[in-house]
Design a protein around this motif. Structure first.
Motif, mmCIF file in Angstrom:
data_model
loop_
_atom_site.group_PDB
_atom_site.id
_atom_site.type_symbol
_atom_site.label_atom_id
_atom_site.label_comp_id
_atom_site.label_asym_id
_atom_site.label_seq_id
_atom_site.Cartn_x
_atom_site.Cartn_y
_atom_site.Cartn_z
ATOM 1 N N TYR A 185 6.435 5.742 0.129
ATOM 2 C CA TYR A 185 6.007 7.047 0.646
ATOM 3 C C TYR A 185 5.008 6.918 1.790
ATOM 4 O O TYR A 185 4.752 7.868 2.512
ATOM 5 C CB TYR A 185 5.407 7.884 -0.493
ATOM 6 N N PHE A 186 4.408 5.747 1.939
ATOM 7 C CA PHE A 186 3.437 5.496 3.005
ATOM 8 C C PHE A 186 3.871 4.264 3.782
ATOM 9 O O PHE A 186 4.605 3.421 3.272
ATOM 10 C CB PHE A 186 2.029 5.269 2.421
ATOM 11 N N ASP A 187 3.383 4.145 5.026
ATOM 12 C CA ASP A 187 3.634 2.919 5.788
ATOM 13 C C ASP A 187 3.122 1.726 4.989
ATOM 14 O O ASP A 187 2.089 1.828 4.304
ATOM 15 C CB ASP A 187 2.904 2.966 7.142
ATOM 16 N N ASP A 188 3.804 0.598 5.107
ATOM 17 C CA ASP A 188 3.425 -0.563 4.301
ATOM 18 C C ASP A 188 2.035 -1.105 4.633
ATOM 19 O O ASP A 188 1.421 -1.790 3.820
ATOM 20 C CB ASP A 188 4.465 -1.679 4.449
ATOM 21 N N ASP A 189 1.512 -0.792 5.851
ATOM 22 C CA ASP A 189 0.173 -1.278 6.195
ATOM 23 C C ASP A 189 -0.907 -0.214 5.976
ATOM 24 O O ASP A 189 -2.073 -0.427 6.286
ATOM 25 C CB ASP A 189 0.133 -1.791 7.641
ATOM 26 N N ALA A 190 -0.528 0.942 5.427
ATOM 27 C CA ALA A 190 -1.510 2.015 5.165
ATOM 28 C C ALA A 190 -2.330 1.673 3.925
ATOM 29 O O ALA A 190 -1.839 1.024 3.006
ATOM 30 C CB ALA A 190 -0.795 3.343 4.966
ATOM 31 N N TYR A 191 -3.590 2.105 3.887
ATOM 32 C CA TYR A 191 -4.366 1.922 2.655
ATOM 33 C C TYR A 191 -4.975 3.224 2.134
ATOM 34 O O TYR A 191 -5.604 3.252 1.085
ATOM 35 C CB TYR A 191 -5.433 0.830 2.810
ATOM 36 N N THR A 192 -4.798 4.326 2.871
ATOM 37 C CA THR A 192 -5.215 5.635 2.373
ATOM 38 C C THR A 192 -4.496 6.709 3.186
ATOM 39 O O THR A 192 -3.966 6.421 4.265
ATOM 40 C CB THR A 192 -6.746 5.838 2.492
ATOM 41 N N ASP A 193 -4.482 7.937 2.647
ATOM 42 C CA ASP A 193 -3.909 9.047 3.426
ATOM 43 C C ASP A 193 -5.012 9.982 3.916
ATOM 44 O O ASP A 193 -4.746 11.044 4.451
ATOM 45 C CB ASP A 193 -2.896 9.838 2.583
ATOM 46 N N MET A 194 -6.278 9.564 3.728
ATOM 47 C CA MET A 194 -7.392 10.415 4.156
ATOM 48 C C MET A 194 -7.570 10.342 5.665
ATOM 49 O O MET A 194 -7.581 9.252 6.241
ATOM 50 C CB MET A 194 -8.700 9.968 3.495
ATOM 51 N N PRO A 195 -7.715 11.486 6.347
ATOM 52 C CA PRO A 195 -7.997 11.461 7.786
ATOM 53 C C PRO A 195 -9.324 10.750 8.061
ATOM 54 O O PRO A 195 -10.229 10.763 7.233
ATOM 55 C CB PRO A 195 -8.100 12.945 8.157
ATOM 56 N N GLU A 196 -9.434 10.144 9.251
ATOM 57 C CA GLU A 196 -10.653 9.413 9.607
ATOM 58 C C GLU A 196 -11.890 10.311 9.521
ATOM 59 O O GLU A 196 -12.953 9.881 9.078
ATOM 60 C CB GLU A 196 -10.521 8.848 11.030
ATOM 61 N N LYS A 197 -11.744 11.584 9.918
ATOM 62 C CA LYS A 197 -12.892 12.505 9.877
ATOM 63 C C LYS A 197 -13.423 12.643 8.451
ATOM 64 O O LYS A 197 -14.632 12.682 8.221
ATOM 65 C CB LYS A 197 -12.491 13.888 10.411
ATOM 66 N N GLU A 198 -12.507 12.734 7.491
ATOM 67 C CA GLU A 198 -12.929 12.886 6.092
ATOM 68 C C GLU A 198 -13.623 11.635 5.586
ATOM 69 O O GLU A 198 -14.606 11.699 4.851
ATOM 70 C CB GLU A 198 -11.713 13.195 5.200
ATOM 71 N N LEU A 199 -13.093 10.473 5.964
ATOM 72 C CA LEU A 199 -13.711 9.220 5.535
ATOM 73 C C LEU A 199 -15.124 9.086 6.111
ATOM 74 O O LEU A 199 -16.047 8.657 5.421
ATOM 75 C CB LEU A 199 -12.845 8.033 5.971
ATOM 76 N N VAL A 200 -15.303 9.482 7.362
ATOM 77 C CA VAL A 200 -16.630 9.436 7.986
ATOM 78 C C VAL A 200 -17.592 10.377 7.247
ATOM 79 O O VAL A 200 -18.734 10.006 6.942
ATOM 80 C CB VAL A 200 -16.542 9.805 9.481
ATOM 81 N N ALA A 201 -17.132 11.589 6.936
ATOM 82 C CA ALA A 201 -17.973 12.549 6.193
ATOM 83 C C ALA A 201 -18.381 11.971 4.846
ATOM 84 O O ALA A 201 -19.541 12.101 4.410
ATOM 85 C CB ALA A 201 -17.223 13.874 6.011
#
Length: 310
Positions: A185-201
């Motif tokens: 369901y995700f790209d094989d190199d992905a490690y989260t589906d959280m947008p960068e803005k959310e991770l920064v917050a």
């Protein structure tokens, strides 16, 4: 054209969706980060650090593991708390297997027993006793395993120490048994589906939780208002608002001569640069939104949207 029924397509790949559940501070986020190999969930010693469902993704060969790190269940005291509990319980209905974490000692509390009851109705589950580094004698661990097995809802009980990175690797094989054939369901190199803005917050909120005393940080929300790359440079400008519930809290978050806010922003900037792989110009402001944790509109605008009921 042939009249034979179309065969279900065969896939060489499989995915397993896992709800990571348990009481606050049992190590859910730490375990998620360790298995993912990246920091996708913020970690502090304070309960309720995780407020929303965090997705961690690990792809190992044909199997993609999708870990849903959920808020620790607790007695809700406001609308935010109720949403957090609903997020945890909804996740159990959305997955192939639930992985419930336990401590090695102490009586199971009311919230844990409620989760166990829910597992009786929501499908397969495994139990993981974390913090084996704190176990005083081997027989203590065996007694705990027997107690959890006797609950009658877990297919198996595993023991790990996230702190010592001990036995955590065995969980991939354990969870892989529940994988369902199909596409990733995700790209094989992905490690989260959280947008960068959310991770920064989240990184900014983590630092506030780490540096400030117990009462104030739970009344803090962080919203990234600007996230913009400067053309022709490796620099990203980030503006963030830190919202608190009281004027008195605002003064504490800013600190004497702005010292506390500077400390929070400086530490968050270092993490952001590591995560984003470039230089960051981080500006933080503190604003007051009275009682936002009980305000439906503000909960939605701060990103705590309640997913539509199932």
């Amino acid at each position: 054209m042939s009249n034979t029924a179309t065969n279900t397509p065969h896939y060489d790949t499989a995915s397993v969706f896992v709800a990571v559940i348990g009481r606050p501070n049992v190590g859910k986020s730490s375990l998620t980060n360790l298995l993912v190999g990246e920091k996708v969930a913020i970690v502090t010693s304070k309960p309720q650090t995780t407020r929303t469902r965090i997705t961690g993704v690990i792809t190992r060969g044909p199997i993609q593991y999708v870990l849903l790190d959920t808020p620790g269940v607790h007695k809700a005291r406001n609308k935010l708390g109720k949403r957090m509990d609903k997020t945890a319980s909804d996740s159990m209905g959305d997955v192939d297997v639930s992985m419930m974490l336990f401590e090695p000692y102490g009586a199971l509390n009311e919230s844990e027993l409620a989760l166990v009851d829910q597992l009786r109705r929501s499908g397969p589950a495994i139990a993981v006793i974390n913090k084996t580094d704190l176990v005083k004698a081997p027989e203590d661990l065996e007694a705990r395993k027997a107690e959890i097995q006797a609950l009658g809802v877990f297919d198996a009980v595993y023991t790990v120490s996230v702190r010592d990175k001990k036995n955590c690797e065995t969980l991939f094989e354990a969870l892989g048994r529940y994988a369902v054939q199909g596409p990733h369901y995700f790209d094989d190199d992905a490690y989260t589906d959280m947008p960068e803005k959310e991770l920064v917050a989240e990184l900014i909120r983590e630092k506030a939780l780490l540096f400030m005393r117990d009462e104030i940080p739970h009344g803090i929300a962080v919203v990234v208002e600007r996230f913009k790359e400067r053309p022709g440079t490796d620099l990203i400008d980030i503006d963030a608002n830190i919202y608190c519930e009281r004027e008195s809290h605002k003064g504490m978050v800013i600190g004497k001569g702005g010292a506390m806010l500077k400390k929070i922003a400086s530490a968050a900037r270092v993490d952001c640069e590591e995560f984003l792989g470039c230089r960051v110009n981080l500006q933080c402001w503190v604003k007051v939104k009275a009682d936002w944790r009980d305000n439906e509109f503000l909960l939605n605008s701060f990103g705590f949207k309640q997913e539509s009921g199932r």
